[in-house]
Design an enzyme around this catalytic site. Structure first.
Site, PDB file in Angstrom:
ATOM      1  N   LYS A  53       0.853  -1.189   0.000  1.00 58.09           N
ATOM      2  CA  LYS A  53       0.000   0.000   0.000  1.00 58.09           C
ATOM      3  C   LYS A  53       0.887   1.236   0.000  1.00 58.09           C
ATOM      4  CE  LYS A  53      -2.366   1.056   3.709  1.00 58.09           C
ATOM      5  NZ  LYS A  53      -3.386   1.104   4.762  1.00 58.09           N
ATOM      6  N   CYS A  71      -7.507  11.524   1.959  1.00 52.73           N
ATOM      7  CA  CYS A  71      -7.869  10.523   0.952  1.00 52.73           C
ATOM      8  C   CYS A  71      -7.137  10.759  -0.362  1.00 52.73           C
ATOM      9  CB  CYS A  71      -9.384  10.586   0.719  1.00 52.73           C
ATOM     10  SG  CYS A  71      -9.955   9.504  -0.600  1.00 52.73           S
ATOM     11  N   CYS A  82      -9.553  10.807   4.880  1.00 46.35           N
ATOM     12  CA  CYS A  82      -9.610   9.372   4.610  1.00 46.35           C
ATOM     13  C   CYS A  82     -10.528   8.685   5.621  1.00 46.35           C
ATOM     14  CB  CYS A  82      -8.203   8.777   4.711  1.00 46.35           C
ATOM     15  SG  CYS A  82      -8.159   6.989   4.499  1.00 46.35           S
TER      16      CYS A  82
END
Length: 107
Positions: A53, A71, A82
């Site tokens: 990630k 985000c 986020c």
């Protein structure tokens, strides 16, 4: 690849949460609004694909909270913050996008 679809009907707005069923919601303002729905196969097609990630951190001295996550998948219900929506997106598309973390710099 990104596909952009927009729907504009005078007095009606097809909001993000209603795009699937195309159920219009009316707005009190008389002017027309246009909402754009963006559907992407992958948001991160080539950057650091060897990582599980991709998450970047930035140190900032003038923050009120010790950590704020922004985000980068464009699917957060609390955008621009986020809410973890990237997890579902990553599972569905095989992507590895993650948030941008702003961390309070220790003095």
């Amino acid at each position: 690849m990104v596909t952009i679809a927009s729907t504009l009907v005078a007095g009606f707005c097809f909001s993000k949460s209603r795009v699937e069923g195309l159920k219009p919601s009316t707005h009190s303002s008389a002017r027309s609004r246009r909402m754009v729905a963006v559907r992407a196969q992958s948001i991160n097609p080539e950057i650091r694909k060897n990582e599980e990630k991709v998450v970047d951190s930035v140190l900032v001295a003038e923050l009120s909270k010790p950590l704020t996550a922004y985000c980068r998948c464009w699917r957060s219900g609390t955008f621009p913050l986020c809410d973890g929506s990237h997890v579902k997106h990553n599972k569905a598309t095989g992507d590895n996008v993650g948030p941008l973390l702003l961390k309070k710099q220790k003095e």
